[in-house]
Design a protein around this motif. Structure first.
Motif, short mmCIF file in Angstrom:
data_model
loop_
_atom_site.label_atom_id
_atom_site.label_comp_id
_atom_site.label_asym_id
_atom_site.label_seq_id
_atom_site.Cartn_x
_atom_site.Cartn_y
_atom_site.Cartn_z
N LYS A 40 0.91 -1.23 -0.18
CA LYS A 40 0.10 0.10 -0.06
C LYS A 40 0.89 1.22 -0.01
CE LYS A 40 -3.64 2.34 2.64
NZ LYS A 40 -4.36 2.46 3.92
N GLU A 71 -6.54 -2.41 -0.75
CA GLU A 71 -7.58 -1.86 0.22
C GLU A 71 -8.36 -3.09 0.85
OE1 GLU A 71 -7.26 0.58 2.47
OE2 GLU A 71 -6.23 2.14 1.72
N LYS A 72 -8.86 -3.64 -0.40
CA LYS A 72 -9.99 -4.64 -0.28
C LYS A 72 -9.36 -5.96 0.68
CE LYS A 72 -12.52 -3.79 -4.33
NZ LYS A 72 -13.13 -4.36 -5.82
N GLU A 73 -8.29 -6.11 0.24
CA GLU A 73 -7.44 -7.49 0.73
C GLU A 73 -7.11 -6.95 2.13
OE1 GLU A 73 -6.52 -11.48 1.01
OE2 GLU A 73 -7.36 -10.45 -0.50
N LEU A 74 -6.53 -5.95 2.46
CA LEU A 74 -6.48 -5.39 3.80
C LEU A 74 -7.61 -5.64 4.85
CD1 LEU A 74 -4.03 -2.62 3.42
CD2 LEU A 74 -3.39 -4.39 4.55
N GLN A 75 -8.80 -5.26 4.27
CA GLN A 75 -9.89 -5.23 5.04
C GLN A 75 -10.46 -6.58 5.29
OE1 GLN A 75 -11.50 -2.56 6.44
NE2 GLN A 75 -10.01 -1.25 5.61
N ILE A 76 -10.27 -7.36 4.39
CA ILE A 76 -10.55 -8.87 4.53
C ILE A 76 -9.55 -9.51 5.69
CG2 ILE A 76 -10.29 -11.15 3.69
CD1 ILE A 76 -11.32 -9.95 0.93
N LEU A 94 -7.70 -7.83 8.01
CA LEU A 94 -7.87 -7.28 9.44
C LEU A 94 -9.14 -7.87 9.98
CD1 LEU A 94 -7.24 -3.35 8.30
CD2 LEU A 94 -5.84 -4.89 9.99
N THR A 95 -10.20 -8.00 9.08
CA THR A 95 -11.38 -8.65 9.81
C THR A 95 -11.15 -10.08 10.34
OG1 THR A 95 -12.60 -7.55 8.09
CG2 THR A 95 -13.92 -9.23 9.16
N ASN A 141 -9.32 -9.90 13.56
CA ASN A 141 -9.76 -9.35 14.61
C ASN A 141 -10.89 -10.33 15.11
OD1 ASN A 141 -8.23 -7.14 14.79
ND2 ASN A 141 -9.71 -5.82 13.54
#
Length: 334
Positions: free
Chosen positions: A293, A323-328, A330-331, A334
């Protein structure tokens, strides 16, 4: 070879006027006048400030060729090769100048093969390969013929004696291999041949002696390694990452901003697909995604700064994917 009709000199350049005045004088012999025209033309095309200077160079080459008597075939050949190179760099949307350049090289080569040194012949074959390669998108030539021209040049410009020329030839051969239209089953073969060409050139080109070529070859090698079909993708991506890092020893944001932006965006592509822990790839690659990123953001800003809009758009799309892959991930974490 017929007259070059595509361009005509404006005769506004002082160099052109001086050349025409000189050939009208009695201060030099005819061969000396021809040599002077060729030298002046070469000077105009070496670092042209405008397309007009290239046109003027072509005009002077034409005059030199017209003046060449039969007993000086080598001067004629040198006028033709010089004109071919000027035509090759002439800005144009269509293939006309490239076709004229090819005709000039084709006319010069038999003369050079009879009268010139091997290096002069090889240089013309290398330039002919560049022109043939440039004609391929217009369906006016084949990559096979371009590769053959490069390979003939490489018989003289070998790695041991001419590392810089050899590197350029191998780079061009590799790019030609990557562009070859092959069936799906041939994809791996052409990628492998390209990698082999890049690696062969890097045996002779060092960071200290030939930094520009060293960076170019490492960047292009890494690009090929990224997409080389293999059962060991992580290993190839690690090799690609190492090659990009080598290229970045030369390519900097200050000295070569466009090349630097290209390399860091390519490096980000590798990081996007590289696990953080290669021993445990299932753990994901959150850290590498964050690095990717950052590189994408830097490259995007640089491409925009230098108005490279197409490249900026490609990087923007890659940023959205990361960004999409980071959100996946991170979810999941967590």
């Amino acid at each position: 070879m017929g007259d070059i009709k595509a361009v005509s000199a404006s005769l506004t350049d002082s160099t052109v006027k001086a050349a025409l005045e000189a050939i009208e004088s009695d201060m030099a012999t005819l061969p000396e006048k021809i040599e002077m025209l060729i030298e002046m033309a070469a000077g105009l095309q070496s670092k042209p400030r405008s397309p007009q200077q290239i046109e003027d160079a072509i005009f002077l080459y034409c005059r030199a060729i017209e003046l060449c008597p039969a007993e000086h075939p080598l001067l004629r050949a040198r006028g033709l090769t010089g004109m071919g190179t000027a035509l090759r760099i002439m800005p144009a949307e269509g293939p006309e100048f490239l076709l004229e350049a090819k005709a000039a090289y084709d006319a010069a080569l038999p003369i050079l093969q009879e009268h010139a040194a091997p290096e002069e012949i090889a240089e013309t074959q290398m330039n002919l390969g560049v022109v043939i390669q440039a004609l391929v998108p217009f369906h006016k030539a084949t990559l096979k013929n371009a590769i053959q021209a490069y390979q003939r040049a490489a018989r003289v410009f070998n790695g041991q004696n001419y590392p810089q020329e050899f590197a350029i030839i191998q780079n061009n051969i590799a790019i030609a291999y990557l562009s070859l239209p092959l069936a799906a089953e041939g994809e791996g073969m052409r990628q492998a041949m390209a990698v082999q060409s890049f690696e062969e050139a890097l045996k002779w080109v060092t960071l200290i002696d030939y930094p520009s070529e060293y960076a170019m070859l490492n960047n292009n090698l890494a690009n090929a390694l990224q997409y080389l079909p293999t059962v060991h993708p992580i290993e190839n991506n690690l090799k690609a990452l190492a090659a990009y890092n080598e290229a970045l020893k030369v390519r900097t944001a200050q000295d070569t901003p466009i090349e630097y932006a290209n390399t860091i965006s390519n490096k980000a592509n590798v990081l996007f697909n590289l696990p953080d822990d290669i021993e445990y790839p299932a753990k994901g690659n959150l850290k590498n995604l964050m690095k990717a990123k950052t590189y994408y953001q830097e490259a995007y800003a640089m491409f925009r700064e230098y108005e490279q809009w197409e490249q900026a758009e490609i990087v923007k799309q890659a940023m959205q994917e990361v960004e999409k892959e980071l959100q996946i991930q991170l979810t999941i974490n967590n």
